[in-house]
Write an enzyme that holds these catalytic residues in place. Sequence first.
Site, PDB file in Angstrom:
ATOM      1  N   ALA A  60      35.542   1.688   9.584  1.00  0.00           N
ATOM      2  CA  ALA A  60      34.677   2.871   9.687  1.00  0.00           C
ATOM      3  C   ALA A  60      35.484   4.123   9.361  1.00  0.00           C
ATOM      4  O   ALA A  60      36.701   4.167   9.582  1.00  0.00           O
ATOM      5  CB  ALA A  60      34.126   2.965  11.104  1.00  0.00           C
ATOM      6  N   GLY A 100      36.021  -2.202  10.736  1.00  0.00           N
ATOM      7  CA  GLY A 100      34.729  -2.425  10.083  1.00  0.00           C
ATOM      8  C   GLY A 100      34.872  -3.131   8.737  1.00  0.00           C
ATOM      9  O   GLY A 100      33.948  -3.830   8.298  1.00  0.00           O
ATOM     10  N   GLU A 103      34.936  -6.596   9.582  1.00  0.00           N
ATOM     11  CA  GLU A 103      33.598  -6.981  10.069  1.00  0.00           C
ATOM     12  C   GLU A 103      32.624  -7.185   8.909  1.00  0.00           C
ATOM     13  O   GLU A 103      31.798  -8.098   8.929  1.00  0.00           O
ATOM     14  CB  GLU A 103      33.080  -5.921  11.057  1.00  0.00           C
ATOM     15  CG  GLU A 103      33.895  -5.952  12.352  1.00  0.00           C
ATOM     16  CD  GLU A 103      33.504  -4.836  13.308  1.00  0.00           C
ATOM     17  OE1 GLU A 103      33.670  -3.666  12.916  1.00  0.00           O
ATOM     18  OE2 GLU A 103      33.036  -5.136  14.411  1.00  0.00           O
ATOM     19  N   GLU A 123      40.499  -1.632  16.493  1.00  0.00           N
ATOM     20  CA  GLU A 123      39.716  -0.578  17.148  1.00  0.00           C
ATOM     21  C   GLU A 123      40.241  -0.228  18.535  1.00  0.00           C
ATOM     22  O   GLU A 123      40.171   0.922  18.973  1.00  0.00           O
ATOM     23  CB  GLU A 123      38.247  -1.001  17.260  1.00  0.00           C
ATOM     24  CG  GLU A 123      37.459  -0.942  15.959  1.00  0.00           C
ATOM     25  CD  GLU A 123      37.612  -2.173  15.086  1.00  0.00           C
ATOM     26  OE1 GLU A 123      38.543  -2.986  15.336  1.00  0.00           O
ATOM     27  OE2 GLU A 123      36.807  -2.331  14.157  1.00  0.00           O
TER      28      GLU A 123
HETATM   29  C1  LIG Z   1      28.343   1.056  15.081  1.00  0.00           C
HETATM   30  C2  LIG Z   1      29.811   0.992  15.238  1.00  0.00           C
HETATM   31  C3  LIG Z   1      30.350   0.181  14.214  1.00  0.00           C
HETATM   32  C4  LIG Z   1      31.580  -0.012  13.865  1.00  0.00           C
HETATM   33  C5  LIG Z   1      32.773   0.489  14.398  1.00  0.00           C
HETATM   34  C6  LIG Z   1      33.855   0.181  13.683  1.00  0.00           C
HETATM   35  C7  LIG Z   1      35.030   0.754  14.107  1.00  0.00           C
HETATM   36  C8  LIG Z   1      36.070   0.868  13.036  1.00  0.00           C
HETATM   37  O1  LIG Z   1      36.092   0.319  11.988  1.00  0.00           O
HETATM   38  S1  LIG Z   1      37.145   1.992  13.574  1.00  0.00           S
HETATM   39  C9  LIG Z   1      38.334   1.990  12.309  1.00  0.00           C
HETATM   40  C10 LIG Z   1      39.221   0.802  12.415  1.00  0.00           C
HETATM   41  N1  LIG Z   1      40.268   0.910  11.467  1.00  0.00           N
HETATM   42  C11 LIG Z   1      41.436   1.441  11.767  1.00  0.00           C
HETATM   43  O2  LIG Z   1      41.709   1.819  12.875  1.00  0.00           O
HETATM   44  C12 LIG Z   1      42.401   1.545  10.624  1.00  0.00           C
HETATM   45  C13 LIG Z   1      43.080   2.868  10.649  1.00  0.00           C
HETATM   46  N2  LIG Z   1      44.031   2.966   9.561  1.00  0.00           N
HETATM   47  C14 LIG Z   1      45.268   2.449   9.617  1.00  0.00           C
HETATM   48  O3  LIG Z   1      45.686   1.815  10.556  1.00  0.00           O
HETATM   49  C15 LIG Z   1      46.148   2.720   8.437  1.00  0.00           C
HETATM   50  O4  LIG Z   1      45.583   3.745   7.696  1.00  0.00           O
HETATM   51  C16 LIG Z   1      46.358   1.477   7.542  1.00  0.00           C
HETATM   52  C17 LIG Z   1      45.058   0.787   7.243  1.00  0.00           C
HETATM   53  C18 LIG Z   1      47.324   0.507   8.226  1.00  0.00           C
HETATM   54  C19 LIG Z   1      46.994   1.920   6.190  1.00  0.00           C
HETATM   55  O5  LIG Z   1      48.201   2.573   6.468  1.00  0.00           O
HETATM   56  P1  LIG Z   1      48.924   3.413   5.312  1.00  0.00           P
HETATM   57  O6  LIG Z   1      48.914   2.657   4.051  1.00  0.00           O
HETATM   58  O7  LIG Z   1      50.238   3.862   5.894  1.00  0.00           O
HETATM   59  O8  LIG Z   1      47.984   4.664   5.070  1.00  0.00           O
HETATM   60  P2  LIG Z   1      47.713   5.888   6.038  1.00  0.00           P
HETATM   61  O9  LIG Z   1      48.668   6.975   5.688  1.00  0.00           O
HETATM   62  O10 LIG Z   1      47.628   5.456   7.442  1.00  0.00           O
HETATM   63  O11 LIG Z   1      46.253   6.322   5.589  1.00  0.00           O
HETATM   64  C20 LIG Z   1      46.030   6.981   4.347  1.00  0.00           C
HETATM   65  C21 LIG Z   1      45.015   8.072   4.580  1.00  0.00           C
HETATM   66  O12 LIG Z   1      43.797   7.459   4.960  1.00  0.00           O
HETATM   67  C22 LIG Z   1      43.334   8.002   6.210  1.00  0.00           C
HETATM   68  N3  LIG Z   1      42.680   6.927   6.957  1.00  0.00           N
HETATM   69  C23 LIG Z   1      43.168   5.728   7.266  1.00  0.00           C
HETATM   70  N4  LIG Z   1      42.258   5.013   7.923  1.00  0.00           N
HETATM   71  C24 LIG Z   1      41.157   5.778   8.027  1.00  0.00           C
HETATM   72  C25 LIG Z   1      39.875   5.571   8.596  1.00  0.00           C
HETATM   73  N5  LIG Z   1      39.527   4.420   9.195  1.00  0.00           N
HETATM   74  N6  LIG Z   1      39.001   6.580   8.523  1.00  0.00           N
HETATM   75  C26 LIG Z   1      39.301   7.742   7.915  1.00  0.00           C
HETATM   76  N7  LIG Z   1      40.511   7.992   7.349  1.00  0.00           N
HETATM   77  C27 LIG Z   1      41.410   7.011   7.404  1.00  0.00           C
HETATM   78  C28 LIG Z   1      44.598   8.481   6.904  1.00  0.00           C
HETATM   79  O13 LIG Z   1      44.295   9.458   7.850  1.00  0.00           O
HETATM   80  C29 LIG Z   1      45.398   9.010   5.726  1.00  0.00           C
HETATM   81  O14 LIG Z   1      44.881  10.278   5.418  1.00  0.00           O
HETATM   82  P3  LIG Z   1      45.869  11.451   4.939  1.00  0.00           P
HETATM   83  O15 LIG Z   1      44.965  12.618   4.755  1.00  0.00           O
HETATM   84  O16 LIG Z   1      46.512  10.958   3.687  1.00  0.00           O
HETATM   85  O17 LIG Z   1      46.852  11.643   6.059  1.00  0.00           O
END
Ligand SMILES: CC/C=C\C=C\CC(=O)SCCNC(=O)CCNC(=O)[C@H](O)C(C)(C)COP(=O)(O)OP(=O)(O)OC[C@H]1O[C@@H](n2cnc3c(N)ncnc32)[C@H](O)[C@@H]1OP(=O)(O)O
Length: 558
Positions: A60, A100, A103, A123
């Site tokens: 998400a 997600g 999922e 999550e």
């Molecule tokens: C009805 C309810 C239904 C569903 C609920 C679902 C819940 C979810 O899905 S919650 C999200 C779960 N996912 C995560 O927690 C993943 C979070 N991300 C990470 O852990 C990391 O980004 C990574 C996947 C391991 C990749 O790492 P890396 O390659 O080092 O990149 P980053 O520098 O971390 O990320 C790059 C850039 O993307 C932004 N970002 C990462 N994940 C998200 C996200 N889920 N949503 C929005 N943005 C995300 C991160 O902030 C970075 O942004 P910059 O501006 O470049 O800093």
Amino acid sequence: MANYSVRNQVAIISLCSPPVNALSSDVRRGILDSLKKAEQDVKVAAIVICGEGRTFCVGADITEFKSEFKTFPNLFELVDILESSPKPIVAAIHGHAFGGGLEVALACHYRVALSSAKLALPEVKLGILPGAGGTQRLPRLIGIDSSMQWIAFGDEYSAQIAANIGIIDRIFPSNADILESAVQYAQSIIGKSLINRRVSKLPVKDASKVSHIMEKYKQIVGKKSRGAIAPMVCLEAIKHAALLPYVEGMKKERMGIEALMGSDQSKSLIYMFFAERQVRNWTIPGTGINSKNTKPIKVEKVAVIGLGTMGRGIVLSLLKAGIKHVSVMELNKTARENGLLFIKNILEGYAARGTISETQKRSMVDALKPVSNFEMLKDTDLVIEAVFESMSIKKDIFAKLGQVCKPSAVLATNTSALDVDEIAMVTPKPKQVVGMHFFAPAHVMKLLENVRGSKSSPQVIATAMNMGQRMGKVTVLVGNCHGFVGNRMFRHYTVETDFMLEEGAYPEQVDTVLKKFGFAMGRYQVGDLSGNDIGYRMRTKFEMTNKQQPPGAPERER
Ligand SMILES: CC/C=C\C=C\CC(=O)SCCNC(=O)CCNC(=O)[C@H](O)C(C)(C)COP(=O)(O)OP(=O)(O)OC[C@H]1O[C@@H](n2cnc3c(N)ncnc32)[C@H](O)[C@@H]1OP(=O)(O)O
């Protein structure tokens, strides 16, 4: 957004939302619109969902949690629509299938992945639970026990591990073209029945053992995730997968996510997620110099001076970062021997637990180069001094480093409070000097506070920041002032806990309460680990009762 194309009877829905294909409302809408097109096109017999760019999908879009999170199609609606598609859908995973994203893949009828792909339901680390059927579908695929392990701790797993337990149907080599491989795979399953491919319709294999497994994980979670609400709510939701039909289980999952979303713990963890990323973009105030326009110096050879508690941890962090030449200098023979033994024992422990391979361990041990005099550091690219917290000792060391090190060498001090500028002034090139303040135990703690001296050059700062990131640390650039940021914050905490001792509490009582609240260590344990003498020295140097403190300041009253 999602792009749509058709190749040899296979529709391709490719998620397109750089950099990580987070499932924003636009992406969810794009998937749904593409799915409708594929279902209506009689020439399409199978569908592939893939991600454009560096990754499949990280879940998400966290930035939308406050606003468009509920826009139709909501993620939990989308996964059910995908699963009920009459045409087979293959998830083609490269990079990450997280949250997600995984999922969505679980709602597809088949999942294929590159061997380099990583999968996780992380999550819980954001203080929530997988709210798009993750707590209900994963147990139907891999059982309650493994699901609790995956979901309550949120760790990432390799595609191979996921394949071994039944999440991934086919692995391709890491250098394969994931889309081409997935399209071929999709062609091979055209015409096959989908009856056993809809995960929500499968039984939970170890459902009868749910009470026993639940008890086991409650114990583990109670110890490992003290004070955190989300892991327990995750366990409860997974338990419902064993006890209730899918639709009822989904209602429980919804109740769980609604209770957690917006909780103080979740808000703090999400704040931390973005803050940890934001600090990578450092800047020198008022100069226009920043992480984007400054290149670090190439660092291959690093030296650590001092093998006490801090030096040992720093050496381990450098070895774990893959530095192939780490000189260690400790003039005290007992400290040197103890330090090297400690480092080797920790590496043995990593190898025994499988965190590193035997080969990696051997190469780390080989990278350790004990040195006995400053002359031996003349080729070093970065020196990190981690000796006793005394200005005169540090000045003595930096004066020697200034004489022997090559002009481009970065000279860093691990001081936790002393004036980096005063240390820098004893060298011929103060612009080469910077603070790199690690936190004990340095090989465990993720925070690194890099201290910008008034003369530190942009390249030197970039090098310290880059080295922190290579070590996997959350690396923060701070200004040069007494106690920098970390210890200025910590001081308020220690002052309050010390008041409690004066009011009659025992140190172990204070520590017990803090650990119960969720802290990994109590405040007095931290003091014992870092050395209470260091705190004493800092306070003495600061001269708390001198004229800097106005009358009435708490320090002057005590
Ligand atoms: C009805 C309810 C239904 C569903 C609920 C679902 C819940 C979810 O899905 S919650 C999200 C779960 N996912 C995560 O927690 C993943 C979070 N991300 C990470 O852990 C990391 O980004 C990574 C996947 C391991 C990749 O790492 P890396 O390659 O080092 O990149 P980053 O520098 O971390 O990320 C790059 C850039 O993307 C932004 N970002 C990462 N994940 C998200 C996200 N889920 N949503 C929005 N943005 C995300 C991160 O902030 C970075 O942004 P910059 O501006 O470049 O800093």
